[in-house]
Design a protein around this motif. Structure first.
Motif, PDB file in Angstrom:
ATOM      1  N   GLN A  86       0.846  -1.186   0.000  1.00  0.00           N
ATOM      2  CA  GLN A  86       0.000   0.000   0.000  1.00  0.00           C
ATOM      3  C   GLN A  86       0.886   1.242   0.000  1.00  0.00           C
ATOM      4  O   GLN A  86       1.995   1.223   0.543  1.00  0.00           O
ATOM      5  CB  GLN A  86      -0.892   0.029   1.253  1.00  0.00           C
ATOM      6  CG  GLN A  86      -1.807  -1.162   1.409  1.00  0.00           C
ATOM      7  CD  GLN A  86      -3.054  -1.029   0.571  1.00  0.00           C
ATOM      8  OE1 GLN A  86      -3.371   0.057   0.099  1.00  0.00           O
ATOM      9  NE2 GLN A  86      -3.764  -2.122   0.373  1.00  0.00           N
ATOM     10  N   PRO A  87       0.430   2.352  -0.590  1.00  0.00           N
ATOM     11  CA  PRO A  87       1.212   3.595  -0.520  1.00  0.00           C
ATOM     12  C   PRO A  87       1.307   4.086   0.916  1.00  0.00           C
ATOM     13  O   PRO A  87       0.373   3.918   1.708  1.00  0.00           O
ATOM     14  CB  PRO A  87       0.401   4.572  -1.385  1.00  0.00           C
ATOM     15  CG  PRO A  87      -0.991   4.002  -1.413  1.00  0.00           C
ATOM     16  CD  PRO A  87      -0.821   2.510  -1.347  1.00  0.00           C
ATOM     17  N   GLN A  95      -5.932   0.898   4.945  1.00  0.00           N
ATOM     18  CA  GLN A  95      -4.896   0.057   4.360  1.00  0.00           C
ATOM     19  C   GLN A  95      -4.736  -1.250   5.137  1.00  0.00           C
ATOM     20  O   GLN A  95      -4.566  -2.320   4.535  1.00  0.00           O
ATOM     21  CB  GLN A  95      -3.577   0.819   4.304  1.00  0.00           C
ATOM     22  CG  GLN A  95      -3.610   1.959   3.301  1.00  0.00           C
ATOM     23  CD  GLN A  95      -2.288   2.687   3.200  1.00  0.00           C
ATOM     24  OE1 GLN A  95      -1.394   2.507   4.024  1.00  0.00           O
ATOM     25  NE2 GLN A  95      -2.142   3.521   2.182  1.00  0.00           N
ATOM     26  N   LEU A  96      -4.800  -1.173   6.462  1.00  0.00           N
ATOM     27  CA  LEU A  96      -4.732  -2.394   7.266  1.00  0.00           C
ATOM     28  C   LEU A  96      -5.914  -3.298   6.953  1.00  0.00           C
ATOM     29  O   LEU A  96      -5.765  -4.507   6.773  1.00  0.00           O
ATOM     30  CB  LEU A  96      -4.702  -2.040   8.756  1.00  0.00           C
ATOM     31  CG  LEU A  96      -4.741  -3.220   9.740  1.00  0.00           C
ATOM     32  CD1 LEU A  96      -3.595  -4.195   9.499  1.00  0.00           C
ATOM     33  CD2 LEU A  96      -4.726  -2.702  11.184  1.00  0.00           C
ATOM     34  N   ARG A  97      -7.099  -2.703   6.865  1.00  0.00           N
ATOM     35  CA  ARG A  97      -8.280  -3.490   6.539  1.00  0.00           C
ATOM     36  C   ARG A  97      -8.136  -4.125   5.155  1.00  0.00           C
ATOM     37  O   ARG A  97      -8.467  -5.299   4.950  1.00  0.00           O
ATOM     38  CB  ARG A  97      -9.524  -2.604   6.572  1.00  0.00           C
ATOM     39  CG  ARG A  97     -10.828  -3.360   6.304  1.00  0.00           C
ATOM     40  CD  ARG A  97     -12.015  -2.409   6.303  1.00  0.00           C
ATOM     41  NE  ARG A  97     -13.273  -3.154   6.219  1.00  0.00           N
ATOM     42  CZ  ARG A  97     -13.816  -3.587   5.095  1.00  0.00           C
ATOM     43  NH1 ARG A  97     -13.202  -3.354   3.942  1.00  0.00           N
ATOM     44  NH2 ARG A  97     -14.958  -4.255   5.116  1.00  0.00           N
ATOM     45  N   VAL A 139       2.659  -5.951  11.689  1.00  0.00           N
ATOM     46  CA  VAL A 139       3.071  -5.108  12.821  1.00  0.00           C
ATOM     47  C   VAL A 139       3.228  -3.661  12.370  1.00  0.00           C
ATOM     48  O   VAL A 139       2.757  -2.733  13.039  1.00  0.00           O
ATOM     49  CB  VAL A 139       4.387  -5.636  13.438  1.00  0.00           C
ATOM     50  CG1 VAL A 139       4.846  -4.703  14.571  1.00  0.00           C
ATOM     51  CG2 VAL A 139       4.210  -7.051  13.971  1.00  0.00           C
ATOM     52  N   VAL A 140       3.890  -3.465  11.232  1.00  0.00           N
ATOM     53  CA  VAL A 140       4.093  -2.109  10.715  1.00  0.00           C
ATOM     54  C   VAL A 140       2.751  -1.446  10.418  1.00  0.00           C
ATOM     55  O   VAL A 140       2.547  -0.265  10.734  1.00  0.00           O
ATOM     56  CB  VAL A 140       4.968  -2.153   9.442  1.00  0.00           C
ATOM     57  CG1 VAL A 140       4.984  -0.796   8.748  1.00  0.00           C
ATOM     58  CG2 VAL A 140       6.381  -2.591   9.796  1.00  0.00           C
ATOM     59  N   ALA A 141       1.819  -2.193   9.839  1.00  0.00           N
ATOM     60  CA  ALA A 141       0.512  -1.623   9.507  1.00  0.00           C
ATOM     61  C   ALA A 141      -0.253  -1.227  10.771  1.00  0.00           C
ATOM     62  O   ALA A 141      -0.915  -0.180  10.805  1.00  0.00           O
ATOM     63  CB  ALA A 141      -0.290  -2.626   8.689  1.00  0.00           C
ATOM     64  N   VAL A 142      -0.174  -2.058  11.818  1.00  0.00           N
ATOM     65  CA  VAL A 142      -0.836  -1.731  13.082  1.00  0.00           C
ATOM     66  C   VAL A 142      -0.165  -0.513  13.723  1.00  0.00           C
ATOM     67  O   VAL A 142      -0.843   0.395  14.234  1.00  0.00           O
ATOM     68  CB  VAL A 142      -0.797  -2.943  14.034  1.00  0.00           C
ATOM     69  CG1 VAL A 142      -1.234  -2.537  15.445  1.00  0.00           C
ATOM     70  CG2 VAL A 142      -1.686  -4.062  13.509  1.00  0.00           C
ATOM     71  N   GLN A 143       1.154  -0.466  13.702  1.00  0.00           N
ATOM     72  CA  GLN A 143       1.873   0.662  14.295  1.00  0.00           C
ATOM     73  C   GLN A 143       1.512   1.967  13.609  1.00  0.00           C
ATOM     74  O   GLN A 143       1.387   3.013  14.264  1.00  0.00           O
ATOM     75  CB  GLN A 143       3.380   0.419  14.194  1.00  0.00           C
ATOM     76  CG  GLN A 143       4.232   1.480  14.895  1.00  0.00           C
ATOM     77  CD  GLN A 143       4.049   1.445  16.405  1.00  0.00           C
ATOM     78  OE1 GLN A 143       4.374   0.453  17.042  1.00  0.00           O
ATOM     79  NE2 GLN A 143       3.530   2.537  16.977  1.00  0.00           N
ATOM     80  N   GLY A 198      -8.707  -1.567  18.168  1.00  0.00           N
ATOM     81  CA  GLY A 198      -9.305  -0.396  18.798  1.00  0.00           C
ATOM     82  C   GLY A 198      -9.577   0.743  17.850  1.00  0.00           C
ATOM     83  O   GLY A 198      -9.720   1.890  18.292  1.00  0.00           O
ATOM     84  N   VAL A 199      -9.672   0.439  16.542  1.00  0.00           N
ATOM     85  CA  VAL A 199      -9.927   1.516  15.578  1.00  0.00           C
ATOM     86  C   VAL A 199     -11.431   1.778  15.500  1.00  0.00           C
ATOM     87  O   VAL A 199     -12.247   0.980  15.966  1.00  0.00           O
ATOM     88  CB  VAL A 199      -9.398   1.144  14.180  1.00  0.00           C
ATOM     89  CG1 VAL A 199      -7.920   0.836  14.241  1.00  0.00           C
ATOM     90  CG2 VAL A 199     -10.167  -0.031  13.595  1.00  0.00           C
ATOM     91  N   ARG A 200     -11.772   2.895  14.877  1.00  0.00           N
ATOM     92  CA  ARG A 200     -13.150   3.211  14.552  1.00  0.00           C
ATOM     93  C   ARG A 200     -13.290   3.149  13.049  1.00  0.00           C
ATOM     94  O   ARG A 200     -12.512   3.739  12.319  1.00  0.00           O
ATOM     95  CB  ARG A 200     -13.539   4.602  15.055  1.00  0.00           C
ATOM     96  CG  ARG A 200     -13.575   4.718  16.575  1.00  0.00           C
ATOM     97  CD  ARG A 200     -14.054   6.082  17.007  1.00  0.00           C
ATOM     98  NE  ARG A 200     -14.146   6.206  18.456  1.00  0.00           N
ATOM     99  CZ  ARG A 200     -14.572   7.293  19.096  1.00  0.00           C
ATOM    100  NH1 ARG A 200     -14.930   8.363  18.381  1.00  0.00           N
ATOM    101  NH2 ARG A 200     -14.624   7.330  20.410  1.00  0.00           N
ATOM    102  N   LEU A 201     -14.292   2.422  12.591  1.00  0.00           N
ATOM    103  CA  LEU A 201     -14.501   2.284  11.150  1.00  0.00           C
ATOM    104  C   LEU A 201     -15.689   3.129  10.728  1.00  0.00           C
ATOM    105  O   LEU A 201     -16.675   3.222  11.450  1.00  0.00           O
ATOM    106  CB  LEU A 201     -14.745   0.788  10.813  1.00  0.00           C
ATOM    107  CG  LEU A 201     -13.594  -0.155  11.119  1.00  0.00           C
ATOM    108  CD1 LEU A 201     -13.988  -1.592  10.807  1.00  0.00           C
ATOM    109  CD2 LEU A 201     -12.362   0.225  10.300  1.00  0.00           C
TER     110      LEU A 201
END
Length: 201
Positions: A86-87, A95-97, A139-143, A198-201
């Motif tokens: 992903q960019p 992007q994580l989703r 891990v990078v995407a979550v961070q 813990g994100v909000r979608l």
């Protein structure tokens, strides 16, 4: 195609094309592993027949079945990483989703490969180091979600591990219980992201 069926003999590679033959062997192995869903069901002779070469030609590139399967899975992981890329300037949560939903779509078409990559006996016999890169990408995407303030600050590696366990459980159930009615994977992914990251979608 039956993994043991014969294929027409291929012509000899021109000088300097050994790497092309190696890739043909890997591509054939990936197709066969996807059909078989089991690395131990694969034989080098069957791969040679699929490619249309003598079995000795496979041994020039791979010492044994484990080395061939490992190389094929490494290529599979590299392709997954490339296709999930992903960019860096996009919405981290979206992007994580997208990464997780892409995995689900890939597994629908590659259930046998998924089983070999994550559930086969080669995982006990060998350390498939290339899988670490797949894990690190999560891990990078979550961070990135945490750094953007879109998820609570936490141990990104631990959160990513919980997320991976949940998603892999969801897709594994679909591979191993094809007759069971499951909710759309996208809905489960959304719940995992909300409850575990813990994100909000």
């Amino acid at each position: 195609m039956d993994a043991t069926s014969s294929s027409p003999a291929r012509g000899r590679n021109r000088r300097g094309q050994g790497e092309l033959l190696r890739r043909e062997i890997i591509d054939a192995t990936l197709r066969m592993l996807n059909e078989l869903g089991d690395d131990e069901a694969l034989s080098l002779r069957a791969v040679a027949r699929e490619v249309g070469i003598a079995a000795t030609s496979v041994y020039i590139h791979f010492a044994d079945r484990d080395e061939l399967v490992s190389a094929a899975l490494e290529q599979c992981a590299a392709d997954l990483l490339r296709d999930q890329a992903q960019p860096v300037d996009g919405d981290p949560v979206a992007q994580l989703r997208a990464r997780l939903v892409f995995l689900g779509a890939w597994v629908r078409d590659n259930g046998g490969l998924y089983k070999v990559l994550h559930e086969s006996s080669i995982n006990q016999r060998m350390h498939l180091a290339f899988k670490d890169e797949l894990n690190s990408a999560t891990v990078v995407a979550v961070q990135r979600c945490m750094d953007a303030g879109l998820a609570p600050a936490d141990d990104a590696a631990a959160v990513a591990l919980d997320l991976r366990a949940a998603v892999h459980g969801a897709v594994s159930l679909r591979v191993n219980e094809p007759g069971t009615a499951f909710p759309p994977l996208e809905e489960q992914v959304d719940r995992f992201l909300i409850k575990l990251v813990g994100v909000r979608l």
